[in-house]
Design a protein around this motif. Structure first.
Motif, PDB file in Angstrom:
ATOM      1  N   GLY A 298       0.818  -1.214   0.000  1.00 45.91           N
ATOM      2  CA  GLY A 298       0.000   0.000   0.000  1.00 45.91           C
ATOM      3  C   GLY A 298       0.844   1.252   0.000  1.00 45.91           C
ATOM      4  O   GLY A 298       1.675   1.445   0.898  1.00 45.91           O
ATOM      5  N   ILE A 299       0.658   2.099  -0.991  1.00 51.06           N
ATOM      6  CA  ILE A 299       1.313   3.401  -1.038  1.00 51.06           C
ATOM      7  C   ILE A 299       0.287   4.424  -0.570  1.00 51.06           C
ATOM      8  O   ILE A 299      -0.715   4.676  -1.248  1.00 51.06           O
ATOM      9  CB  ILE A 299       1.810   3.742  -2.455  1.00 51.06           C
ATOM     10  N   THR A 300       0.516   5.004   0.612  1.00 59.74           N
ATOM     11  CA  THR A 300      -0.458   5.916   1.200  1.00 59.74           C
ATOM     12  C   THR A 300       0.269   6.944   2.060  1.00 59.74           C
ATOM     13  O   THR A 300       1.491   6.903   2.176  1.00 59.74           O
ATOM     14  CB  THR A 300      -1.515   5.123   2.005  1.00 59.74           C
ATOM     15  N   ASP A 301      -0.481   7.857   2.658  1.00 61.72           N
ATOM     16  CA  ASP A 301       0.155   8.992   3.325  1.00 61.72           C
ATOM     17  C   ASP A 301      -0.046   9.038   4.826  1.00 61.72           C
ATOM     18  O   ASP A 301       0.408   9.969   5.487  1.00 61.72           O
ATOM     19  CB  ASP A 301      -0.362  10.305   2.715  1.00 61.72           C
ATOM     20  N   SER A 302      -0.718   8.055   5.398  1.00 61.00           N
ATOM     21  CA  SER A 302      -0.979   8.091   6.832  1.00 61.00           C
ATOM     22  C   SER A 302      -1.092   6.685   7.385  1.00 61.00           C
ATOM     23  O   SER A 302      -1.652   5.792   6.735  1.00 61.00           O
ATOM     24  CB  SER A 302      -2.282   8.844   7.105  1.00 61.00           C
ATOM     25  N   ARG A 303      -0.590   6.502   8.603  1.00 64.63           N
ATOM     26  CA  ARG A 303      -0.733   5.201   9.251  1.00 64.63           C
ATOM     27  C   ARG A 303      -2.190   4.941   9.626  1.00 64.63           C
ATOM     28  O   ARG A 303      -2.572   3.801   9.892  1.00 64.63           O
ATOM     29  CB  ARG A 303       0.156   5.141  10.491  1.00 64.63           C
ATOM     30  N   ALA A 304      -2.996   6.008   9.688  1.00 57.54           N
ATOM     31  CA  ALA A 304      -4.419   5.853   9.980  1.00 57.54           C
ATOM     32  C   ALA A 304      -5.222   5.569   8.728  1.00 57.54           C
ATOM     33  O   ALA A 304      -6.425   5.317   8.807  1.00 57.54           O
ATOM     34  CB  ALA A 304      -4.950   7.112  10.659  1.00 57.54           C
ATOM     35  N   SER A 305      -4.596   5.607   7.581  1.00 55.57           N
ATOM     36  CA  SER A 305      -5.287   5.297   6.325  1.00 55.57           C
ATOM     37  C   SER A 305      -5.792   3.862   6.374  1.00 55.57           C
ATOM     38  O   SER A 305      -5.075   2.958   6.820  1.00 55.57           O
ATOM     39  CB  SER A 305      -4.316   5.461   5.151  1.00 55.57           C
ATOM     40  N   PRO A 306      -7.020   3.603   5.906  1.00 60.60           N
ATOM     41  CA  PRO A 306      -7.512   2.223   5.876  1.00 60.60           C
ATOM     42  C   PRO A 306      -6.633   1.321   5.017  1.00 60.60           C
ATOM     43  O   PRO A 306      -6.539   0.129   5.262  1.00 60.60           O
ATOM     44  CB  PRO A 306      -8.924   2.365   5.285  1.00 60.60           C
ATOM     45  N   LEU A 307      -5.956   1.903   4.039  1.00 58.38           N
ATOM     46  CA  LEU A 307      -5.067   1.107   3.196  1.00 58.38           C
ATOM     47  C   LEU A 307      -3.838   0.640   3.976  1.00 58.38           C
ATOM     48  O   LEU A 307      -3.368  -0.485   3.798  1.00 58.38           O
ATOM     49  CB  LEU A 307      -4.645   1.921   1.968  1.00 58.38           C
ATOM     50  N   ALA A 308      -3.318   1.499   4.862  1.00 55.11           N
ATOM     51  CA  ALA A 308      -2.138   1.124   5.654  1.00 55.11           C
ATOM     52  C   ALA A 308      -2.426  -0.088   6.523  1.00 55.11           C
ATOM     53  O   ALA A 308      -1.604  -1.002   6.643  1.00 55.11           O
ATOM     54  CB  ALA A 308      -1.687   2.300   6.515  1.00 55.11           C
ATOM     55  N   ALA A 309      -3.615  -0.120   7.129  1.00 55.89           N
ATOM     56  CA  ALA A 309      -3.977  -1.226   8.021  1.00 55.89           C
ATOM     57  C   ALA A 309      -4.115  -2.537   7.264  1.00 55.89           C
ATOM     58  O   ALA A 309      -3.958  -3.613   7.852  1.00 55.89           O
ATOM     59  CB  ALA A 309      -5.277  -0.905   8.747  1.00 55.89           C
ATOM     60  N   MET A 310      -4.400  -2.479   5.974  1.00 56.30           N
ATOM     61  CA  MET A 310      -4.600  -3.698   5.178  1.00 56.30           C
ATOM     62  C   MET A 310      -3.336  -4.147   4.455  1.00 56.30           C
ATOM     63  O   MET A 310      -3.343  -5.173   3.776  1.00 56.30           O
ATOM     64  CB  MET A 310      -5.699  -3.451   4.129  1.00 56.30           C
ATOM     65  N   SER A 311      -2.262  -3.385   4.576  1.00 59.76           N
ATOM     66  CA  SER A 311      -1.069  -3.643   3.768  1.00 59.76           C
ATOM     67  C   SER A 311      -0.037  -4.497   4.512  1.00 59.76           C
ATOM     68  O   SER A 311       0.241  -4.279   5.687  1.00 59.76           O
ATOM     69  CB  SER A 311      -0.403  -2.323   3.361  1.00 59.76           C
ATOM     70  N   ASP A 312       0.532  -5.460   3.794  1.00 55.12           N
ATOM     71  CA  ASP A 312       1.678  -6.208   4.315  1.00 55.12           C
ATOM     72  C   ASP A 312       2.900  -5.299   4.315  1.00 55.12           C
ATOM     73  O   ASP A 312       3.765  -5.404   5.189  1.00 55.12           O
ATOM     74  CB  ASP A 312       1.939  -7.441   3.445  1.00 55.12           C
ATOM     75  N   TYR A 313       2.968  -4.434   3.321  1.00 48.89           N
ATOM     76  CA  TYR A 313       4.046  -3.450   3.209  1.00 48.89           C
ATOM     77  C   TYR A 313       3.426  -2.071   3.010  1.00 48.89           C
ATOM     78  O   TYR A 313       3.131  -1.673   1.885  1.00 48.89           O
ATOM     79  CB  TYR A 313       4.962  -3.766   2.024  1.00 48.89           C
TER      80      TYR A 313
END
Length: 302
Positions: free
Chosen positions: A227-242
């Motif tokens: 997941g390439i995203t901008d916040s640790r609170a992003s729902p994408l960050a929580a779903m990412s292995d990396y």
């Protein structure tokens, strides 16, 4: 999952990482509290628990429970980590950014605005290389090499950048597959995605709902998620292995994709290194065919 925290040794990145991983399994009120802490470390550092709770619209005792859930004895112990690393608060709306840009130009002139854009661009690139190191990018590239197919997903504003990733990545390997191709149905693009595959998702706040849904489906199918995203609170960050975090700050009214583009290019670059001669031969064939079709401008075109 049991955590034991030490406010004297834990740094902000470690705590943010812990919150990101713990958040999906927390009760709803603690999830909301965790999201606010992740996105507003400056508030945690400078405001009382009561004020933070009021801003997050969560009862204050939930922040004490959150601190204990990630290994701290008290909220004050958690807060002490944030006090050492004061950061900016939540982003403001696009309209306010546009107005701010107009007022800045009127008040300070074009050179001042130009300088702010220049500084933001340089700061963004520096931040990428400060937080995403060679070891991490190398690990992601190696993990991608072990997968049969690599799906690429990014909707709304992120879509052109994912298409760029597909364009350059597709030159290297035929295993790259774009989700949401023109004229296609997303569900059809995901039909064959399974546990032997990987997916790279790009989503910056406010995250596109479709991208988050795609990442969720990937997790359910045991697909490796980058997941390439901008916040640790992003729902994408929580779903990412990396989760690969990129800065988005800009004087512009919209988020900057400079950091995301840098990470995309690094990922493809490291992937090429692992592909060896196969990648070079594929690029040579593509270049030769492009010349045959006259895709490049030359002097004879006038």
């Amino acid at each position: 999952m049991t955590f034991r925290a030490d406010p004297n040794r834990d740094d902000l990145d470690a705590i943010q990482d812990r919150l990101t991983k713990a958040r999906p399994a927390l009760p709803p009120q603690l999830r909301r509290a965790a999201a606010y802490v992740l996105e507003n470390p400056g508030d945690v550092a400078t405001l009382s628990m009561r004020k933070v709770a009021s801003a997050a619209q969560v009862a204050a005792p939930n922040f004490a429970r959150l601190a204990k859930a990630i290994g701290f004895g008290t909220y004050d112990e958690l807060r002490e980590v944030y006090r050492k690393h004061v950061q900016r608060g939540a982003p403001f709306a696009y309209q306010e950014r546009a107005l701010s840009l107009q007022f800045s130009g009127a008040d300070h002139g074009v050179e001042a605005v130009w300088s702010s854009f220049r500084a933001a661009a340089f700061d963004g690139i520096k931040s990428v290389f400060d937080h995403v190191d060679a070891g991490l990018i190398s690990s992601v590239a190696e993990a991608l090499h072990r997968r049969q197919r690599i799906y690429l997903a990014g909707m709304q504003a992120s879509q052109p950048f994912v298409r760029y990733l597909h364009y350059i990545g597709g030159m290297v390997s035929p295993s790259m597959r774009l989700v949401g191709r023109e004229g296609s149905v997303v569900a059809d693009d995901l039909a064959d995605m399974g546990e032997r595959d990987a997916i790279i998702c790009l989503a910056l706040r406010p995250c596109a709902r479709a991208t988050v849904q795609i990442a969720r489906i990937a997790r359910q199918r045991s697909v490796l998620v980058v997941g390439i995203t901008d916040s640790r609170a992003s729902p994408l960050a929580a779903m990412s292995d990396y989760p690969l975090l990129v800065p988005t700050e800009s004087p512009m009214f919209f988020e900057s994709y400079i950091g995301a583009t840098a990470v995309i290019e690094m990922l493809v670059g490291f992937y090429v290194m692992g592909e060896g001669a196969c990648a070079v031969e594929r690029i040579e064939r593509i270049e030769a065919d492009r010349r045959r079709f006259g895709e490049y401008w030359n002097e004879e075109d006038g």
